[in-house]
Design a protein around this motif. Structure first.
Motif, PDB file in Angstrom:
ATOM      1  N   PRO A  20       0.806  -1.225   0.000  1.00 48.50           N
ATOM      2  CA  PRO A  20       0.000   0.000   0.000  1.00 48.50           C
ATOM      3  C   PRO A  20       0.839   1.275   0.000  1.00 48.50           C
ATOM      4  O   PRO A  20       0.427   2.286  -0.565  1.00 48.50           O
ATOM      5  CB  PRO A  20      -0.841  -0.117   1.270  1.00 48.50           C
ATOM      6  N   ASP A  21       2.027   1.233   0.609  1.00 52.44           N
ATOM      7  CA  ASP A  21       2.865   2.429   0.636  1.00 52.44           C
ATOM      8  C   ASP A  21       3.328   2.802  -0.772  1.00 52.44           C
ATOM      9  O   ASP A  21       3.290   3.976  -1.161  1.00 52.44           O
ATOM     10  CB  ASP A  21       4.062   2.212   1.554  1.00 52.44           C
ATOM     11  N   ALA A  22       3.758   1.801  -1.539  1.00 52.27           N
ATOM     12  CA  ALA A  22       4.214   2.067  -2.901  1.00 52.27           C
ATOM     13  C   ALA A  22       3.056   2.515  -3.791  1.00 52.27           C
ATOM     14  O   ALA A  22       3.199   3.460  -4.580  1.00 52.27           O
ATOM     15  CB  ALA A  22       4.877   0.819  -3.481  1.00 52.27           C
ATOM     16  N   ALA A  23       1.904   1.850  -3.665  1.00 56.58           N
ATOM     17  CA  ALA A  23       0.745   2.243  -4.470  1.00 56.58           C
ATOM     18  C   ALA A  23       0.293   3.657  -4.121  1.00 56.58           C
ATOM     19  O   ALA A  23      -0.039   4.461  -5.010  1.00 56.58           O
ATOM     20  CB  ALA A  23      -0.393   1.249  -4.265  1.00 56.58           C
ATOM     21  N   TYR A  24       0.264   3.972  -2.844  1.00 51.84           N
ATOM     22  CA  TYR A  24      -0.105   5.315  -2.387  1.00 51.84           C
ATOM     23  C   TYR A  24       0.831   6.358  -3.004  1.00 51.84           C
ATOM     24  O   TYR A  24       0.384   7.387  -3.528  1.00 51.84           O
ATOM     25  CB  TYR A  24      -0.043   5.360  -0.868  1.00 51.84           C
ATOM     26  N   ALA A  25       2.133   6.093  -2.971  1.00 51.16           N
ATOM     27  CA  ALA A  25       3.102   7.043  -3.527  1.00 51.16           C
ATOM     28  C   ALA A  25       2.880   7.231  -5.026  1.00 51.16           C
ATOM     29  O   ALA A  25       2.963   8.357  -5.538  1.00 51.16           O
ATOM     30  CB  ALA A  25       4.523   6.550  -3.244  1.00 51.16           C
ATOM     31  N   ARG A  26       2.584   6.145  -5.737  1.00 53.20           N
ATOM     32  CA  ARG A  26       2.363   6.268  -7.182  1.00 53.20           C
ATOM     33  C   ARG A  26       1.106   7.080  -7.482  1.00 53.20           C
ATOM     34  O   ARG A  26       1.061   7.825  -8.466  1.00 53.20           O
ATOM     35  CB  ARG A  26       2.276   4.878  -7.830  1.00 53.20           C
ATOM     36  N   ASP A  42      -8.375  10.648  -6.404  1.00 56.14           N
ATOM     37  CA  ASP A  42      -7.664  10.751  -7.674  1.00 56.14           C
ATOM     38  C   ASP A  42      -8.105  11.995  -8.460  1.00 56.14           C
ATOM     39  O   ASP A  42      -9.073  12.668  -8.070  1.00 56.14           O
ATOM     40  CB  ASP A  42      -7.804   9.451  -8.487  1.00 56.14           C
ATOM     41  N   PRO A  43      -7.424  12.327  -9.549  1.00 52.58           N
ATOM     42  CA  PRO A  43      -7.769  13.539 -10.301  1.00 52.58           C
ATOM     43  C   PRO A  43      -9.161  13.509 -10.931  1.00 52.58           C
ATOM     44  O   PRO A  43      -9.644  14.534 -11.413  1.00 52.58           O
ATOM     45  CB  PRO A  43      -6.690  13.596 -11.393  1.00 52.58           C
ATOM     46  N   PHE A  44      -9.816  12.341 -10.913  1.00 58.63           N
ATOM     47  CA  PHE A  44     -11.125  12.184 -11.536  1.00 58.63           C
ATOM     48  C   PHE A  44     -12.247  12.170 -10.499  1.00 58.63           C
ATOM     49  O   PHE A  44     -13.408  11.959 -10.832  1.00 58.63           O
ATOM     50  CB  PHE A  44     -11.139  10.905 -12.382  1.00 58.63           C
ATOM     51  N   GLY A  45     -11.882  12.349  -9.223  1.00 57.27           N
ATOM     52  CA  GLY A  45     -12.868  12.438  -8.155  1.00 57.27           C
ATOM     53  C   GLY A  45     -13.137  11.162  -7.402  1.00 57.27           C
ATOM     54  O   GLY A  45     -13.921  11.162  -6.444  1.00 57.27           O
ATOM     55  N   ASN A  46     -12.501  10.057  -7.794  1.00 56.13           N
ATOM     56  CA  ASN A  46     -12.712   8.791  -7.094  1.00 56.13           C
ATOM     57  C   ASN A  46     -11.890   8.730  -5.809  1.00 56.13           C
ATOM     58  O   ASN A  46     -10.786   9.268  -5.743  1.00 56.13           O
ATOM     59  CB  ASN A  46     -12.318   7.615  -7.996  1.00 56.13           C
ATOM     60  N   HIS A  47     -12.437   8.073  -4.799  1.00 61.01           N
ATOM     61  CA  HIS A  47     -11.730   7.847  -3.546  1.00 61.01           C
ATOM     62  C   HIS A  47     -11.175   6.427  -3.555  1.00 61.01           C
ATOM     63  O   HIS A  47     -11.889   5.472  -3.891  1.00 61.01           O
ATOM     64  CB  HIS A  47     -12.661   8.016  -2.349  1.00 61.01           C
ATOM     65  N   TRP A  48      -9.912   6.288  -3.158  1.00 66.48           N
ATOM     66  CA  TRP A  48      -9.266   4.979  -3.111  1.00 66.48           C
ATOM     67  C   TRP A  48      -8.788   4.714  -1.688  1.00 66.48           C
ATOM     68  O   TRP A  48      -8.005   5.495  -1.135  1.00 66.48           O
ATOM     69  CB  TRP A  48      -8.078   4.923  -4.079  1.00 66.48           C
ATOM     70  N   TYR A  49      -9.272   3.619  -1.102  1.00 66.68           N
ATOM     71  CA  TYR A  49      -8.834   3.181   0.209  1.00 66.68           C
ATOM     72  C   TYR A  49      -7.874   2.018  -0.031  1.00 66.68           C
ATOM     73  O   TYR A  49      -8.296   0.902  -0.339  1.00 66.68           O
ATOM     74  CB  TYR A  49     -10.019   2.780   1.065  1.00 66.68           C
ATOM     75  N   ILE A  50      -6.586   2.294   0.079  1.00 63.15           N
ATOM     76  CA  ILE A  50      -5.531   1.377  -0.340  1.00 63.15           C
ATOM     77  C   ILE A  50      -5.032   0.625   0.891  1.00 63.15           C
ATOM     78  O   ILE A  50      -4.555   1.237   1.852  1.00 63.15           O
ATOM     79  CB  ILE A  50      -4.380   2.164  -0.996  1.00 63.15           C
ATOM     80  N   ALA A  51      -5.131  -0.690   0.869  1.00 62.59           N
ATOM     81  CA  ALA A  51      -4.915  -1.436   2.110  1.00 62.59           C
ATOM     82  C   ALA A  51      -4.198  -2.760   1.880  1.00 62.59           C
ATOM     83  O   ALA A  51      -4.126  -3.273   0.758  1.00 62.59           O
ATOM     84  CB  ALA A  51      -6.253  -1.696   2.793  1.00 62.59           C
ATOM     85  N   LYS A  52      -3.685  -3.282   3.009  1.00 60.89           N
ATOM     86  CA  LYS A  52      -3.105  -4.622   3.058  1.00 60.89           C
ATOM     87  C   LYS A  52      -3.502  -5.235   4.395  1.00 60.89           C
ATOM     88  O   LYS A  52      -3.449  -4.555   5.426  1.00 60.89           O
ATOM     89  CB  LYS A  52      -1.581  -4.555   2.942  1.00 60.89           C
ATOM     90  N   PRO A  53      -3.907  -6.506   4.421  1.00 62.08           N
ATOM     91  CA  PRO A  53      -4.339  -7.118   5.693  1.00 62.08           C
ATOM     92  C   PRO A  53      -3.212  -7.175   6.713  1.00 62.08           C
ATOM     93  O   PRO A  53      -2.049  -7.411   6.378  1.00 62.08           O
ATOM     94  CB  PRO A  53      -4.769  -8.526   5.282  1.00 62.08           C
ATOM     95  N   ARG A  54      -3.582  -6.973   7.971  1.00 61.97           N
ATOM     96  CA  ARG A  54      -2.659  -7.146   9.096  1.00 61.97           C
ATOM     97  C   ARG A  54      -3.411  -7.845  10.221  1.00 61.97           C
ATOM     98  O   ARG A  54      -4.511  -7.444  10.566  1.00 61.97           O
ATOM     99  CB  ARG A  54      -2.130  -5.804   9.611  1.00 61.97           C
ATOM    100  N   GLY A  55      -2.825  -8.880  10.772  1.00 63.41           N
ATOM    101  CA  GLY A  55      -3.413  -9.530  11.935  1.00 63.41           C
ATOM    102  C   GLY A  55      -4.562 -10.468  11.641  1.00 63.41           C
ATOM    103  O   GLY A  55      -5.220 -10.954  12.547  1.00 63.41           O
TER     104      GLY A  55
END
Length: 338
Positions: free
Chosen positions: A164-170, A197-210
């Protein structure tokens, strides 16, 4: 006579053991039944009044898991063939349909930010995109340019990724704005970040933990609906689409803080709109075994018609309804390549 189901055989074995009888032999016994019966014999004499219920529940749970695994392995099974047939190859029961301005640029954003793969593009005569499909993880998103009939309608997507950190940065490099960077302190327990994003969409970028995903794995792409009176959406989805509530968490005053809803082999999430998470009426494409029946169910549940069922030129039996929150549901049954 057709062989009786393993579930029925198991039920008779447990019933017989509980009254110290021998169950009638099966003409063609299932190997899985023998191992389950051995477990039952070992547990039969436990001195607990609740033994019968506990034993049956535990064995049935194991049976369900075994049968589910077996069904996944038997690719030629009739029931599996039926389940797969009604969905267009490459799509799940729920696919977000995102209508934007400049769909071609949006697809490039998805490719760069989330390592998505474009599978299909159908252009209009003027060069815009009538329809496109973009694969993301084990899911997909459908895309088109806005029109007078269907103007741009951004939406919120919960996206599971490996990093998620890399995707968020991109996404930020691609022009998105941050709600917050990935953090381990999200209420879900996942590592989770969020962008617009520039088109108005919200992205909740995640990876499972626990926690460990079930046998079906993670749903990479899940629509996330922020709703007013979100608690009313759950019975609507159950009545309209045969949905299943996998878990709802409410505040002390009854507001839905989070709910996961399953339709077919896919899930979506909902919560009560609040703060920066306001309603975003959107478009969702759902595959069902019987478009006509589900269309009628949705109308009875309170939806209004967009399109009555028809055989579409692209090989689907298709219909459309709009729910009380303004979301459009494109209902389809894949008819195959005729």
């Amino acid at each position: 006579m057709a062989k009786r189901s393993l579930s029925l055989q198991l039920d008779e074995v447990v019933q017989a053991m509980l009254v110290s009888l021998q169950p009638p032999p099966e003409k063609t016994p299932d190997r899985e039944l023998a191992s389950l019966a051995r477990v039952a014999r070992e547990l039969r004499d436990l001195p607990r009044e609740e033994f019968r219920a506990a034993l049956k529940s535990d064995l049935q749970r194991r049976l369900s898991m075994s049968e589910g695994t077996a069904a996944a392995k038997v690719g030629s099974g009739v029931e599996q063939a039926r389940a797969v047939h009604y969905m267009r190859p490459g799509l799940k029961s729920i696919t977000p349909y995102i209508i934007v301005r400049d769909a071609a640029q949006f697809i490039e954003f998805l490719k760069y930010s989330f390592e998505a793969t474009e599978r299909m593009r159908v252009p209009t005569p003027d060069g815009k995109i009538m329809h496109a499909e973009v694969a993301m993880g084990n899911g997909a998103i459908e895309v088109s340019d806005g029109s007078e009939a269907y103007p741009a309608a951004p939406q919120a997507i919960h996206l599971y990724v490996d990093d998620p950190d890399a995707a968020y940065a991109r996404t930020l490099e691609g022009g998105a704005t941050s709600f917050y960077a990935p953090t381990d302190d999200h209420p879900s327990g996942d590592r989770w970040g969020a962008v617009k994003d520039p088109f108005g969409n919200h992205w909740y970028i995640a990876k499972p933990r626990g926690w460990t995903p079930g046998p079906e794995g993670l749903q990479s792409v899940q629509p996330y609906l922020h709703l007013r009176e979100a608690h009313r959406m759950i019975p609507f989805l159950e009545a309209a689409f045969g949905a299943e509530d996998l878990g709802t968490h409410k505040s002390p005053d009854g507001l839905v803080l989070h709910a996961t809803i399953r339709i077919g082999n896919a899930t979506l999430e909902i919560d009560e709109a609040r703060g920066e998470n306001q309603p975003m009426p959107c478009h969702l494409h759902i595959y069902v075994p019987d478009t006509d029946a589900v269309y009628a169910q949705a109308l009875r549940a309170g939806a209004t018609s967009i399109d009555a069922p028809r055989n579409a030129p692209y090989g689907d039996r298709a219909a459309g309804v709009k729910d009380a929150w303004g979301n459009s549901w494109f209902i389809a049954t894949y008819l195959g390549n005729k």
